[in-house]
Motif scaffolding. Structure first.
Motif, PDB file in Angstrom:
ATOM      1  N   THR A 392     -30.991 -39.519 -57.222  1.00 24.00           N
ATOM      2  CA  THR A 392     -31.288 -39.735 -55.803  1.00 24.00           C
ATOM      3  C   THR A 392     -30.035 -39.933 -54.941  1.00 24.00           C
ATOM      4  OG1 THR A 392     -31.561 -42.093 -56.219  1.00 24.00           O
ATOM      5  CG2 THR A 392     -33.548 -40.730 -56.256  1.00 24.00           C
ATOM      6  N   ALA A 393     -28.868 -40.022 -55.551  1.00 25.52           N
ATOM      7  CA  ALA A 393     -27.637 -40.138 -54.756  1.00 25.52           C
ATOM      8  C   ALA A 393     -26.712 -38.989 -55.136  1.00 25.52           C
ATOM      9  CB  ALA A 393     -26.952 -41.475 -55.018  1.00 25.52           C
ATOM     10  N   TYR A 394     -26.150 -38.356 -54.158  1.00 21.36           N
ATOM     11  CA  TYR A 394     -25.265 -37.236 -54.452  1.00 21.36           C
ATOM     12  C   TYR A 394     -24.277 -37.031 -53.311  1.00 21.36           C
ATOM     13  CZ  TYR A 394     -28.872 -34.859 -51.672  1.00 21.36           C
ATOM     14  OH  TYR A 394     -29.764 -34.528 -50.700  1.00 21.36           O
ATOM     15  N   ASN A 395     -23.265 -36.246 -53.607  1.00 16.18           N
ATOM     16  CA  ASN A 395     -22.211 -35.973 -52.631  1.00 16.18           C
ATOM     17  C   ASN A 395     -22.181 -34.479 -52.343  1.00 16.18           C
ATOM     18  OD1 ASN A 395     -20.895 -38.735 -52.537  1.00 16.18           O
ATOM     19  ND2 ASN A 395     -20.775 -38.296 -54.723  1.00 16.18           N
ATOM     20  N   TYR A 396     -21.795 -34.152 -51.156  1.00 19.11           N
ATOM     21  CA  TYR A 396     -21.818 -32.752 -50.718  1.00 19.11           C
ATOM     22  C   TYR A 396     -20.572 -32.532 -49.854  1.00 19.11           C
ATOM     23  CZ  TYR A 396     -23.910 -28.573 -48.410  1.00 19.11           C
ATOM     24  OH  TYR A 396     -24.188 -27.315 -47.940  1.00 19.11           O
ATOM     25  N   VAL A 397     -19.756 -31.590 -50.267  1.00 14.99           N
ATOM     26  CA  VAL A 397     -18.493 -31.332 -49.560  1.00 14.99           C
ATOM     27  C   VAL A 397     -18.525 -29.914 -48.994  1.00 14.99           C
ATOM     28  CG1 VAL A 397     -15.984 -31.193 -49.746  1.00 14.99           C
ATOM     29  CG2 VAL A 397     -17.244 -32.904 -51.052  1.00 14.99           C
ATOM     30  N   VAL A 398     -18.080 -29.784 -47.775  1.00 17.06           N
ATOM     31  CA  VAL A 398     -18.175 -28.505 -47.070  1.00 17.06           C
ATOM     32  C   VAL A 398     -16.819 -28.135 -46.476  1.00 17.06           C
ATOM     33  CG1 VAL A 398     -19.137 -27.388 -45.017  1.00 17.06           C
ATOM     34  CG2 VAL A 398     -20.604 -28.784 -46.473  1.00 17.06           C
ATOM     35  N   VAL A 399     -16.445 -26.884 -46.638  1.00 16.67           N
ATOM     36  CA  VAL A 399     -15.305 -26.316 -45.900  1.00 16.67           C
ATOM     37  C   VAL A 399     -15.844 -25.126 -45.117  1.00 16.67           C
ATOM     38  CG1 VAL A 399     -13.041 -25.229 -46.043  1.00 16.67           C
ATOM     39  CG2 VAL A 399     -13.676 -26.994 -47.685  1.00 16.67           C
ATOM     40  N   LYS A 400     -15.520 -25.085 -43.854  1.00 20.40           N
ATOM     41  CA  LYS A 400     -16.063 -23.995 -43.027  1.00 20.40           C
ATOM     42  C   LYS A 400     -14.987 -23.493 -42.072  1.00 20.40           C
ATOM     43  CE  LYS A 400     -20.266 -22.787 -40.496  1.00 20.40           C
ATOM     44  NZ  LYS A 400     -21.554 -23.265 -39.961  1.00 20.40           N
ATOM     45  N   THR A 401     -14.981 -22.207 -41.873  1.00 18.88           N
ATOM     46  CA  THR A 401     -14.045 -21.644 -40.903  1.00 18.88           C
ATOM     47  C   THR A 401     -14.797 -20.723 -39.949  1.00 18.88           C
ATOM     48  OG1 THR A 401     -11.908 -20.540 -40.630  1.00 18.88           O
ATOM     49  CG2 THR A 401     -13.348 -19.669 -42.338  1.00 18.88           C
ATOM     50  N   THR A 402     -14.382 -20.754 -38.712  1.00 17.68           N
ATOM     51  CA  THR A 402     -15.075 -20.004 -37.662  1.00 17.68           C
ATOM     52  C   THR A 402     -14.062 -19.359 -36.728  1.00 17.68           C
ATOM     53  OG1 THR A 402     -16.930 -21.554 -37.683  1.00 17.68           O
ATOM     54  CG2 THR A 402     -16.687 -20.199 -35.711  1.00 17.68           C
ATOM     55  N   VAL A 403     -14.306 -18.105 -36.427  1.00 10.76           N
ATOM     56  CA  VAL A 403     -13.532 -17.458 -35.364  1.00 10.76           C
ATOM     57  C   VAL A 403     -14.504 -17.094 -34.249  1.00 10.76           C
ATOM     58  CG1 VAL A 403     -11.763 -16.537 -36.892  1.00 10.76           C
ATOM     59  CG2 VAL A 403     -13.776 -15.163 -36.397  1.00 10.76           C
ATOM     60  N   SER A 404     -14.029 -17.144 -33.031  1.00 10.87           N
ATOM     61  CA  SER A 404     -14.903 -16.799 -31.910  1.00 10.87           C
ATOM     62  C   SER A 404     -14.071 -16.221 -30.778  1.00 10.87           C
ATOM     63  CB  SER A 404     -15.670 -18.036 -31.434  1.00 10.87           C
ATOM     64  OG  SER A 404     -14.796 -19.017 -30.936  1.00 10.87           O
TER      65      SER A 404
END
Lengths: 405, 138
Positions: A392-404
């Protein structure tokens, strides 16, 4: 080539093209103003395949490509459209995100007709727009990406305007009435239902809907209060269900009425932004199946979401943010529990994020979530969900890149 | 009494560092309006007013940076330059507005407003831009 294989290539190609194209600002071709963006997200989790194959490995779980064009005639009518191509874990597609005619008769009244973005709370319309916020992901329970298809746009009419209130500030309103797309069996929502329960659905006809979004710019400099509500009147979900272990028989969730309501506050002061939102959903429907006899079984499900968020623009390039978000899919404790009774229908999502502008058109974001509770896993996010006994406990790591541009 | 009130208003403007000290709004010479209210300026800058009350499309031009830009945005829209840019990006990507003309400096904004019927912009107060009409705030 199947769509699910072709689309990621298209998006990646688009991303590459976007990187090159975005070196310049918006394009103007024969008076048509053209803008676009492209995003790629990689994520990993320690305990669940949360939004993709993310358990203990990195998955490129989100890719998005947006392109729009707008033209304004000399008579004041504006016409525009936006295409949105996406791959979101197992769901992908190319959709017309908005396409409408727009005419503003006065600041107090304008009208759009066609496909219009549907406002929800502070950021519902802008949930795809990485370029306008610090976080890669808005609060996961409050703005669930797997519901994007049914919360993003309305085909119909959109009256809007801004009314001055004198010393009381000003009030912006945006109403909408129309219909929405039908979800098919490949949608994340229905895929999630298929795995988690004894019901397997293959179609969700959203039906007609209407709503209003009110944004009050208060006399307090930087303080905005928002109320929004959308009612979906006559949705129908069809599929099969296994009630009582007697095998799968046809089932219809009929006369489905869904209310999405939010109240929100946002305060901006210099480089700070503070936001808080509360959302409650109410689903009413009649469950119809031969397994249940001749009388439809009326169902009511309430869901509750809220969060607090702070962001700080530390420098021209660096933005920092933190939020705490909570959800409860059974505020009346009327849903069955899976394992840990306190945590199967609730979630706590604590997130910190940093956003860095590599250039004025290229963003890089890093985000960490610590999540307690299975509520947002339950709802279709983990296709390998193990049900009772799941961590019931967890970790979530995100890397995101955006061009506009 | 009238002179006293005028002096009082001028003194207040000086003490408060009011907008008139920082910037003036300009429009294409063919625009019929001679003045506008602060509320109208806000409506124009935020894309809520897109046509002139006397008729015709209103074409907004904004600076991309600088103290005049910051001052105008803070005074009339209660937003920083960064917040203003994000506000307009949100409009553009949700189908609710067309991005204003972006001018790198005041010469560029004056040149755009002078040549574009219906155009509206702003420059530092005290400058005497040629070929455009200066609008007063009433």
């Amino acid at each position: 080539m199947p769509t699910h294989r072709l689309l990621p290539k298209l998006i990646r190609a688009g991303f590459g093209a976007g990187v090159i194209a975005s070196a310049a600002h918006a394009y103007d071709v024969a008076g048509i103003s053209i803008h676009g963006s492209a995003s790629l997200q990689a994520a990993a989790s320690d305990n669940h395949d949360f939004y993709g194959a993310t358990k203990e490995k990195v998955d490129l779980n989100v890719a998005e490509l947006t392109l729009n064009g707008t033209y304004r005639f000399e008579n004041g009518i504006r016409v525009g459209a936006q295409g949105y191509a996406y791959r979101y874990t197992r769901e992908d597609g190319i959709v017309l995100d908005w396409a409408n005619l727009d005419y503003s008769f006065a600041p107090e009244f304008g009208l759009r007709a066609g496909r219009v973005k549907r406002p929800l709370g502070l950021y519902g319309e802008a949930q795809d727009l990485d370029q306008v916020r610090t976080f890669a992901n808005l609060p996961l329970a409050f703005y669930p990406r797997y519901l994007r298809t049914i919360t993003s746009y309305t085909d119909g009419l959109n009256p809007y305007g801004s009314v001055g209130l004198g010393s009381a500030g000003s009030l912006d309103y945006s109403a909408h009435v129309g219909t929405a797309d039908t979800l098919d069996a490949d949608s994340l929502v229905l895929q999630g239902y298929r795995i988690l329960g004894n019901e397997a659905y293959d179609s969700w006809n959203i039906g007609t809907l209407a709503g209003i979004h009110l944004s009050w710019s208060t006399p307090v400099d930087g303080l905005r209060a928002v109320y929004s509500v959308t009612r979906v009147f006559d949705g129908t979900v069809t599929g099969v269900g296994n009630f009582g272990g007697g095998g799968f028989l046809p089932v219809i969730n009929d006369n489905m009425q869904t209310d999405f309501s939010t109240v929100s506050l946002e305060y901006t002061k210099n480089k700070w932004l503070f936001a808080g939102e509360l959302q409650w959903l109410s689903l009413d429907f009649d469950l119809v199946s031969p397994a249940l006899g001749a009388t439809p079984l009326h169902q009511n499900i309430d869901l509750l979401y809220y969060y607090l968020m702070t962001t700080y623009q530390a420098t021209d390039k660096l933005g920092l943010g933190v939020y705490a978000s909570f959800s409860d899919s059974s505020p009346n404790n009327d849903l069955p529990e899976l394992g840990d009774a306190d945590r199967s229908n609730t979630s706590q999502d604590y997130a910190v994020a940093a956003s860095y502008s590599l250039t004025d058109w290229w963003l890089l974001k890093l985000e960490y979530h610590h999540i307690i509770g299975l509520d947002i896993v339950n709802q279709g996010a983990d296709f390998n969900f193990t049900g009772p006994g799941a961590e019931t406990a967890y970790n979530y790591v995100v890397v995101k890149t955006t061009v506009s541009f | 009494m009238k002179r006293f009130l005028t002096l009082l208003a001028l003194a207040c403007a000086a003490v408060c560092g009011l907008r008139a000290d920082d910037a003036v709004f300009i429009a294409h010479p063919d625009v019929k309006a001679e003045s506008l209210t602060a509320a109208e300026a806000k409506a124009i800058l935020l894309g809520n007013q897109t046509s002139w009350s006397g008729g015709g499309n209103l074409k907004l031009a904004v600076l991309t940076s600088g103290p005049v830009h910051e001052s105008v945005l803070r005074t009339y829209t209660e937003r920083s330059a960064d917040q203003f840019e994000k506000y307009w990006k949100k409009l553009v990507f949700t189908g609710k507005g067309s991005l204003p003309e972006q001018a790198a400096d005041e010469a560029a904004i004056v040149a755009y407003v002078a040549k574009t019927p219906g155009a509206f912009g702003y420059v530092a107060a005290g400058s005497t831009p040629a070929g455009v009409k200066v609008l007063t705030i009433r």
